[in-house]
Design an enzyme around this catalytic site. Structure first.
Site, PDB file in Angstrom:
ATOM      1  N   GLU A  78     -80.825 -40.412  -1.396  1.00  0.00           N
ATOM      2  CA  GLU A  78     -80.251 -39.532  -0.371  1.00  0.00           C
ATOM      3  C   GLU A  78     -79.107 -40.226   0.372  1.00  0.00           C
ATOM      4  O   GLU A  78     -78.124 -39.592   0.737  1.00  0.00           O
ATOM      5  CB  GLU A  78     -81.349 -39.141   0.633  1.00  0.00           C
ATOM      6  CG  GLU A  78     -82.382 -38.210   0.030  1.00  0.00           C
ATOM      7  CD  GLU A  78     -83.716 -38.258   0.744  1.00  0.00           C
ATOM      8  OE1 GLU A  78     -84.539 -39.147   0.423  1.00  0.00           O
ATOM      9  OE2 GLU A  78     -83.944 -37.422   1.620  1.00  0.00           O
TER      10      GLU A  78
ATOM     11  N   ARG B 296     -78.462 -38.562   8.714  1.00  0.00           N
ATOM     12  CA  ARG B 296     -79.362 -37.545   8.185  1.00  0.00           C
ATOM     13  C   ARG B 296     -79.824 -36.710   9.371  1.00  0.00           C
ATOM     14  O   ARG B 296     -80.341 -37.256  10.360  1.00  0.00           O
ATOM     15  CB  ARG B 296     -80.567 -38.205   7.538  1.00  0.00           C
ATOM     16  CG  ARG B 296     -81.585 -37.174   7.122  1.00  0.00           C
ATOM     17  CD  ARG B 296     -82.885 -37.801   6.741  1.00  0.00           C
ATOM     18  NE  ARG B 296     -83.799 -36.762   6.296  1.00  0.00           N
ATOM     19  CZ  ARG B 296     -85.108 -36.827   6.429  1.00  0.00           C
ATOM     20  NH1 ARG B 296     -85.670 -37.876   6.978  1.00  0.00           N
ATOM     21  NH2 ARG B 296     -85.873 -35.848   6.008  1.00  0.00           N
TER      22      ARG B 296
ATOM     23  N   ARG C  94     -99.997 -33.938   5.162  1.00  0.00           N
ATOM     24  CA  ARG C  94     -99.832 -32.504   5.462  1.00  0.00           C
ATOM     25  C   ARG C  94    -100.649 -31.659   4.496  1.00  0.00           C
ATOM     26  O   ARG C  94    -100.735 -31.976   3.314  1.00  0.00           O
ATOM     27  CB  ARG C  94     -98.355 -32.096   5.343  1.00  0.00           C
ATOM     28  CG  ARG C  94     -97.461 -32.754   6.370  1.00  0.00           C
ATOM     29  CD  ARG C  94     -96.094 -32.072   6.395  1.00  0.00           C
ATOM     30  NE  ARG C  94     -95.150 -32.832   7.167  1.00  0.00           N
ATOM     31  CZ  ARG C  94     -94.098 -33.496   6.663  1.00  0.00           C
ATOM     32  NH1 ARG C  94     -93.849 -33.432   5.359  1.00  0.00           N
ATOM     33  NH2 ARG C  94     -93.303 -34.168   7.438  1.00  0.00           N
TER      34      ARG C  94
END
Ligand code: ADP
Length: 424
Positions: A396, A99, A250
């Site tokens: 993923e 990745r 975040r």
């Protein structure tokens, strides 16, 4: 073929061993043989490995660097102790898939890593100073452990979003800054959104062109993606993963003037401000308690904590706002897909995000919603919901393994180019 999938973070390596090949991909029969993580690389590392269907191994080990961590992973993978079927030596690991977070404008598809590609990934460090260096350390460690004989493939978080039109990826800042410095929205979590689009297509037995959906990847990091005709046409993260929805730590969208104002008031440097927005904001900053959604839900339920509720509500409102804006941008969507740790596991958050969206054609069925447990795929929309609602666990690693296999085998694999800008 056995693919070792590596996700190298700032002080950790997550891995999976995935068995895949052309036939298995066609039958959707590829599978994870083992997975694990090494955390706190550089000090007394925490090791957690597990082969599918076998007991887990947990231990502390002094692992100095990525090379030592990867050595430990590989020794376990090929050992009789792990008991992974069909893997007895390093020769049984055929390809390494990495990745890689940022591919800039250069990498629009997954790529076999050679010196030029590695240099290209290094060029993107400027754009992703927190992520790409770790990915590169993982690539170098794998080259040292496996040698040049084992191909390595980079799969980029950004490439799925390369189909975004200019109208979605340009910021309203002077154009020459885009030309000069490539300041634009790139988007992240692309492999996850792409997997969700693929799984939705398989689930509904429709061609790629018929996939018109909004995907919500809600984990520690959160992003939404507008997928039209199977392509990403907008996504909520931007130049960095900081933009967009309220996340675990975040802030998501903030008026950038806050940075100057707050740096004066609190005497914070620019790097301190960016750290505050990346690491001390979101659910953590709003609640003052934790970035972990499960813990916030428990606090709310057991102690009626007002700030926990506030953080959850701001989070849900930010997700709803994104859904509304993408419905407008896409001219409607056929489905909304929930995924990521929160989206897959929390029926309560799915319900709270969908609350009040009836006018947009989004109606959740509470019973169906409550019945879909973590790790399960299911439809949770109510009768008459114009926009179907699905829960789909992301994967993923599977897409990274497939891309790695296809790329090395010279089989066709998706390449992404910007869509034409639509004229009003
Ligand atoms: P990452 O983005 O790091 O891969 P995950 O996708 O695993 O993270 O998501 C982590 C988030 O999922 C955390 O906020 C965690 O609390 C949340 N989560 C996991 N299980 C549940 C649950 N049952 N209910 C609510 N939130 C959950």
């Amino acid at each position: 073929m056995n693919i070792l999938v590596l996700n190298s973070g700032s002080s950790s390596i997550k891995f999976q061993v995935v068995q895949t090949d052309k036939d298995l991909i066609e039958r959707d029969g590829d599978r994870c043989l083992a997975k694990g993580i090494v955390e706190r690389i550089g000090s007394l590392a925490l090791v957690h490995f597990q082969a599918t269907g076998r007991p887990a191994l947990k231990e502390d080990a002094p692992l100095r660097d990525y090379r030592a961590a990867l050595d430990r992973i590989v020794r376990w993978v090929i050992s009789p102790e792990s008991g992974i079927e069909g893997i007895k030596s390093m020769a049984d690991i055929h390809i390494i898939g990495h990745r890689v977070v940022h591919g800039g404008e250069k990498f629009r598809s997954s790529t076999v890593i050679d010196d030029a590609v590695l240099a290209g990934i290094e060029d993107c460090i400027e754009l992703a100073p927190l992520h790409n260096p770790a990915n590169i350390r993982g690539i170098r460690a794998a080259a040292e452990v496996f040698g040049r004989g084992v191909p390595q493939v980079a799969v980029f978080d950004t490439s799925f979003h390369a189909t975004m039109p200019e109208t979605a990826y340009l910021y309203g800042i002077p154009y020459h800054l885009y030309r000069r410095y490539k300041i634009r929205r790139y988007g992240f979590h692309g492999t996850s959104h792409r997997y969700l689009a693929y799984r939705y297509r398989v689930l509904n037995d429709i061609p790629k062109e018929a996939v018109n959906i909004i995907t919500l990847h809600l984990g520690n990091g959160c992003s939404a993606c507008a997928i039209k005709g199977g392509d990403s046409v907008n996504t909520s993260m931007g130049f960095t993963p900081l933009e967009g929805m309220v996340m675990g730590t975040r802030a998501g969208d903030v008026d950038v003037s806050v940075i100057e104002y707050l740096s004066h008031k609190e005497g914070l440097s620019l790097p301190d401000m960016i750290t505050l927005l990346n690491k001390q904001s979101g659910l953590l900053g709003l609640s003052g308690l934790t970035s972990d959604m499960r813990e916030l839900l428990e606090e709310e339920k057991e102690n009626g904590d007002r700030r926990a509720t506030l953080a959850i509500e701001v989070f849900c409102a930010s997700a709803r706002r994104r859904i509304g804006s993408y419905l407008a941008e896409m001219g409607g969507a056929d489905a909304l897909v929930f995924s990521g740790g929160i989206g897959e596991n929390s029926a309560a958050i799915r319900r709270r995000i969908c609350a009040g969206l009836d006018a947009l054609g989004i109606v959740l069925d509470e019973k169906r919603n409550a019945a879909v447990k973590g790790g399960q795929t299911g439809e949770v929309s109510g009768k008459g919901s114009r926009v179907k609602i699905f829960v789909i666990p992301t994967n993923e690693e599977l897409l990274i393994a497939r891309d790695a296999f296809r790329t090395v085998s010279g089989l066709p694999q998706p390449t992404y180019s910007p869509r034409k800008t639509r004229k009003a």
